[in-house]
Scaffold this motif. Structure first.
Motif, PDB file in Angstrom:
ATOM      1  N   GLN A 272     -71.661  18.726  -9.862  1.00  0.00           N
ATOM      2  CA  GLN A 272     -71.371  20.061  -9.347  1.00  0.00           C
ATOM      3  C   GLN A 272     -69.875  20.342  -9.382  1.00  0.00           C
ATOM      4  O   GLN A 272     -69.447  21.436  -9.762  1.00  0.00           O
ATOM      5  N   GLU A 273     -69.057  19.363  -8.999  1.00  0.00           N
ATOM      6  CA  GLU A 273     -67.606  19.548  -9.013  1.00  0.00           C
ATOM      7  C   GLU A 273     -67.092  19.775 -10.430  1.00  0.00           C
ATOM      8  O   GLU A 273     -66.256  20.657 -10.678  1.00  0.00           O
ATOM      9  N   LEU A 274     -67.595  18.977 -11.375  1.00  0.00           N
ATOM     10  CA  LEU A 274     -67.139  19.102 -12.760  1.00  0.00           C
ATOM     11  C   LEU A 274     -67.594  20.423 -13.381  1.00  0.00           C
ATOM     12  O   LEU A 274     -66.835  21.082 -14.100  1.00  0.00           O
ATOM     13  N   VAL A 275     -68.835  20.810 -13.101  1.00  0.00           N
ATOM     14  CA  VAL A 275     -69.352  22.063 -13.645  1.00  0.00           C
ATOM     15  C   VAL A 275     -68.582  23.250 -13.068  1.00  0.00           C
ATOM     16  O   VAL A 275     -68.304  24.231 -13.766  1.00  0.00           O
ATOM     17  N   THR A 276     -68.219  23.169 -11.787  1.00  0.00           N
ATOM     18  CA  THR A 276     -67.434  24.235 -11.171  1.00  0.00           C
ATOM     19  C   THR A 276     -66.113  24.422 -11.902  1.00  0.00           C
ATOM     20  O   THR A 276     -65.702  25.546 -12.213  1.00  0.00           O
ATOM     21  N   ARG A 277     -65.443  23.319 -12.196  1.00  0.00           N
ATOM     22  CA  ARG A 277     -64.168  23.409 -12.903  1.00  0.00           C
ATOM     23  C   ARG A 277     -64.359  23.946 -14.322  1.00  0.00           C
ATOM     24  O   ARG A 277     -63.579  24.784 -14.796  1.00  0.00           O
ATOM     25  N   LEU A 278     -65.404  23.487 -15.005  1.00  0.00           N
ATOM     26  CA  LEU A 278     -65.664  23.967 -16.363  1.00  0.00           C
ATOM     27  C   LEU A 278     -65.962  25.467 -16.353  1.00  0.00           C
ATOM     28  O   LEU A 278     -65.444  26.221 -17.195  1.00  0.00           O
ATOM     29  N   ASN A 279     -66.777  25.917 -15.412  1.00  0.00           N
ATOM     30  CA  ASN A 279     -67.084  27.344 -15.310  1.00  0.00           C
ATOM     31  C   ASN A 279     -65.832  28.165 -15.044  1.00  0.00           C
ATOM     32  O   ASN A 279     -65.687  29.290 -15.535  1.00  0.00           O
ATOM     33  N   SER A 280     -64.920  27.607 -14.256  1.00  0.00           N
ATOM     34  CA  SER A 280     -63.663  28.301 -13.984  1.00  0.00           C
ATOM     35  C   SER A 280     -62.874  28.519 -15.271  1.00  0.00           C
ATOM     36  O   SER A 280     -62.343  29.603 -15.521  1.00  0.00           O
TER      37      SER A 280
ATOM     38  N   GLY B  24     -54.712   2.893   3.337  1.00  0.00           N
ATOM     39  CA  GLY B  24     -53.365   3.414   3.176  1.00  0.00           C
ATOM     40  C   GLY B  24     -53.162   4.296   1.973  1.00  0.00           C
ATOM     41  O   GLY B  24     -52.063   4.724   1.700  1.00  0.00           O
ATOM     42  N   ARG B  25     -54.207   4.566   1.208  1.00  0.00           N
ATOM     43  CA  ARG B  25     -54.038   5.436   0.049  1.00  0.00           C
ATOM     44  C   ARG B  25     -55.331   6.198  -0.202  1.00  0.00           C
ATOM     45  O   ARG B  25     -56.417   5.749   0.146  1.00  0.00           O
ATOM     46  N   ALA B  26     -55.200   7.358  -0.806  1.00  0.00           N
ATOM     47  CA  ALA B  26     -56.380   8.166  -1.097  1.00  0.00           C
ATOM     48  C   ALA B  26     -57.173   7.536  -2.225  1.00  0.00           C
ATOM     49  O   ALA B  26     -56.635   6.829  -3.069  1.00  0.00           O
ATOM     50  N   ALA B  27     -58.470   7.800  -2.204  1.00  0.00           N
ATOM     51  CA  ALA B  27     -59.313   7.274  -3.269  1.00  0.00           C
ATOM     52  C   ALA B  27     -58.919   7.893  -4.596  1.00  0.00           C
ATOM     53  O   ALA B  27     -58.510   9.044  -4.670  1.00  0.00           O
ATOM     54  N   ALA B  28     -59.032   7.120  -5.654  1.00  0.00           N
ATOM     55  CA  ALA B  28     -58.686   7.616  -6.985  1.00  0.00           C
ATOM     56  C   ALA B  28     -59.648   8.723  -7.383  1.00  0.00           C
ATOM     57  O   ALA B  28     -60.828   8.679  -7.052  1.00  0.00           O
ATOM     58  N   PRO B  29     -59.162   9.749  -8.071  1.00  0.00           N
ATOM     59  CA  PRO B  29     -60.044  10.827  -8.514  1.00  0.00           C
ATOM     60  C   PRO B  29     -61.175  10.286  -9.379  1.00  0.00           C
ATOM     61  O   PRO B  29     -60.957   9.441 -10.238  1.00  0.00           O
ATOM     62  N   ARG B  30     -62.372  10.812  -9.173  1.00  0.00           N
ATOM     63  CA  ARG B  30     -63.532  10.339  -9.918  1.00  0.00           C
ATOM     64  C   ARG B  30     -63.908  11.303 -11.025  1.00  0.00           C
ATOM     65  O   ARG B  30     -64.995  11.231 -11.571  1.00  0.00           O
ATOM     66  N   GLU B  31     -62.996  12.218 -11.365  1.00  0.00           N
ATOM     67  CA  GLU B  31     -63.348  13.287 -12.282  1.00  0.00           C
ATOM     68  C   GLU B  31     -63.780  12.779 -13.649  1.00  0.00           C
ATOM     69  O   GLU B  31     -64.670  13.333 -14.279  1.00  0.00           O
ATOM     70  N   PHE B  32     -63.155  11.721 -14.141  1.00  0.00           N
ATOM     71  CA  PHE B  32     -63.433  11.274 -15.499  1.00  0.00           C
ATOM     72  C   PHE B  32     -64.029   9.865 -15.557  1.00  0.00           C
ATOM     73  O   PHE B  32     -64.040   9.239 -16.601  1.00  0.00           O
TER      74      PHE B  32
ATOM     75  N   LEU C 162     -69.280  15.474 -19.126  1.00  0.00           N
ATOM     76  CA  LEU C 162     -70.434  16.361 -19.004  1.00  0.00           C
ATOM     77  C   LEU C 162     -71.259  16.389 -20.284  1.00  0.00           C
ATOM     78  O   LEU C 162     -72.484  16.546 -20.240  1.00  0.00           O
ATOM     79  N   HIS C 163     -70.597  16.238 -21.442  1.00  0.00           N
ATOM     80  CA  HIS C 163     -71.333  16.304 -22.706  1.00  0.00           C
ATOM     81  C   HIS C 163     -72.276  15.122 -22.877  1.00  0.00           C
ATOM     82  O   HIS C 163     -73.207  15.169 -23.689  1.00  0.00           O
ATOM     83  N   ASP C 164     -72.069  14.029 -22.108  1.00  0.00           N
ATOM     84  CA  ASP C 164     -72.947  12.860 -22.176  1.00  0.00           C
ATOM     85  C   ASP C 164     -74.043  12.893 -21.111  1.00  0.00           C
ATOM     86  O   ASP C 164     -74.884  11.994 -21.061  1.00  0.00           O
TER      87      ASP C 164
ATOM     88  N   MET D  78     -72.521   9.658 -12.738  1.00  0.00           N
ATOM     89  CA  MET D  78     -72.652  11.115 -12.655  1.00  0.00           C
ATOM     90  C   MET D  78     -73.630  11.465 -11.537  1.00  0.00           C
ATOM     91  O   MET D  78     -74.825  11.666 -11.759  1.00  0.00           O
ATOM     92  N   THR D  79     -73.125  11.500 -10.320  1.00  0.00           N
ATOM     93  CA  THR D  79     -73.953  11.902  -9.190  1.00  0.00           C
ATOM     94  C   THR D  79     -74.105  13.416  -9.182  1.00  0.00           C
ATOM     95  O   THR D  79     -73.372  14.139  -9.875  1.00  0.00           O
ATOM     96  N   ALA D  80     -75.037  13.913  -8.379  1.00  0.00           N
ATOM     97  CA  ALA D  80     -75.244  15.360  -8.294  1.00  0.00           C
ATOM     98  C   ALA D  80     -73.993  16.059  -7.772  1.00  0.00           C
ATOM     99  O   ALA D  80     -73.611  17.132  -8.262  1.00  0.00           O
ATOM    100  N   GLN D  81     -73.328  15.435  -6.784  1.00  0.00           N
ATOM    101  CA  GLN D  81     -72.117  16.044  -6.226  1.00  0.00           C
ATOM    102  C   GLN D  81     -71.002  16.080  -7.262  1.00  0.00           C
ATOM    103  O   GLN D  81     -70.310  17.089  -7.414  1.00  0.00           O
ATOM    104  N   ARG D  82     -70.839  14.964  -7.992  1.00  0.00           N
ATOM    105  CA  ARG D  82     -69.787  14.919  -9.003  1.00  0.00           C
ATOM    106  C   ARG D  82     -70.063  15.934 -10.111  1.00  0.00           C
ATOM    107  O   ARG D  82     -69.163  16.628 -10.595  1.00  0.00           O
TER     108      ARG D  82
END
Length: 407
Positions: free
Chosen positions: A351-359, A333-341, A378-380, A345-349
């Protein structure tokens, strides 16, 4: 009308034939091994390079037509006088994405005529932008299958267009070879013959570059809507290529083509229903890109003044993305919580974080990029430190110097 041969001859003996150089502070025009001035040739102008004793490098833009009239002179004088906006709240730099040190020199170059009489022509000078065109950078990223970089380019493009809209500024001929990407990631627009802005609503007399221009040219379109269609074409292309870089093999022009298309040809835009590229967008499995493709398809049919603005097509993409992210029935009944922070640190995660940083880096928002580098984790991450660490270290040094100066 100035010819390329006349301009080459004048720039080869620049001390005598190019008064603009002395007025700009002196310098030399680099030449090839064949003794010809090094230059970049476009449809309407040729650009030479001027290297000054201080180490500064300027671009000297010389028109290849006689259409550079008083209105054009007024346009460039007005551009040179536009104030650079200070960074706004949150450290975001909203200066117009134009080359710096713009100067208009009316009697910039003297050309010898066939009747032995000389004629003077204008030169527009500006800082030389070091970096590839958007066309070249996109082509290279597609060949390398660099999806994160392409996604970051798309985000940066959306931010840039939103900034232009907010400032009431229209370039008038947005195309992938009129967009340059500096070594630091900042996107810069060049070729200002069609620019207009609030208080300077210059007429538009040409439809723009094929593959970006609306199929139904209308010179009456207001400043706010002049870039709407071309900016949408570029955004949809970048979003699609970030999912399927191989689409560049099906559409688009080579990286050095003058006026080259990123993905959509003029024929695609004139007949989207019969376009193979538009058909492929329907099968990408990405609701946001499919919705954007439909918006572009509809914009091709509508009048130029009815094309959605960046605010409208941005909202459309966001809403389509949110709908796609909703949980399926029975999923709690609810969306999964954002995993951004948080979380591993999976490869997919990554990639998503690096994409935002590059932006953030591409838009020049270094303060937000600094915060995100640490907050995202990302710094860790060892892999991220190897890939992005040196660039972030340079950012940290610039930031430290700035903070000391501001103290």
């Amino acid at each position: 009308m100035p010819t390329l041969e006349q301009l080459d001859a004048a720039l080869a003996r620049s001390s005598r034939s190019v008064p603009a150089i002395a007025r700009l502070g002196g310098g030399t025009v680099p030449q090839t091994d064949a003794g010809q001035p090094w230059r970049v040739v476009g449809n309407d102008a040729v650009v030479y390079q001027l290297r000054q004793p201080s180490g500064r490098v300027l671009a000297l833009r010389c028109p290849l037509s006689d259409t550079f009239d008083q209105r054009q002179a007024d346009r460039f004088r007005g551009l040179a006088a536009l104030p650079a906006a200070a960074p706004r709240g949150g450290g975001r730099d909203r200066r117009l994405p134009l080359a710096g040190s713009l100067a208009y020199v009316e009697d910039g170059v003297s050309l010898a005529g066939s009747d032995l009489r000389s004629s003077v022509h204008p030169v527009v000078a500006m800082d030389w932008v070091m970096g590839p065109t958007l066309l070249s950078a996109t082509d290279r990223a597609c060949r390398a299958n660099d999806r994160p970089y392409l996604a970051a380019l798309a985000d940066a493009w959306r931010d840039l267009v939103a900034g232009l809209d907010e400032a009431g500024f229209a370039h008038g001929d947005l195309a992938a070879d009129n967009v340059l990407i500096e070594s630091g990631g900042r996107i810069v627009l060049v070729d200002y013959d069609t620019c207009a802005w609030s208080g300077a609503d210059f007429d538009i007399t040409t439809p723009g570059t094929a593959g970006y221009a609306h199929p139904r040219f209308d010179p009456r379109v207001s400043v706010r809507y002049r870039d709407a269609f071309a900016s949408l074409v570029i955004y949809v292309a970048l979003r699609a290529l970030a999912i399927r870089p191989d689409l560049r093999q099906r559409g688009g022009d080579g990286p050095t083509a003058v006026g080259g298309a990123l993905l959509f040809s003029a024929a695609d835009l004139a007949n989207p229903e019969g376009s193979t590229i538009f058909g492929l967008l329907r099968g990408l499995g990405q609701p946001a890109v499919e919705a954007l493709g439909q918006a572009l398809r509809q914009a091709c049919r509508n009048a130029p003044a009815a094309v959605p603005t960046v605010e409208e097509w941005g909202r459309l993409a966001d809403e389509a993305g949110r709908v796609a992210a909703k949980p399926r029935p029975g999923g709690g009944g609810r969306a999964a919580a954002p995993r951004e922070f948080s979380g591993p640190m999976t490869a997919q995660r990554r990639q998503e974080l690096v994409t935002r940083l590059n932006s953030l880096l591409l838009t020049g928002d270094e303060e937000s990029a600094h915060r995100y580098w640490y907050r995202s984790g990302l710094h860790d991450d060892e892999t991220s430190r190897v890939e992005i660490g040196p660039r972030m270290a340079d950012l940290e040094r610039r930031r430290a110097i700035r903070l000391v100066r501001e103290a």
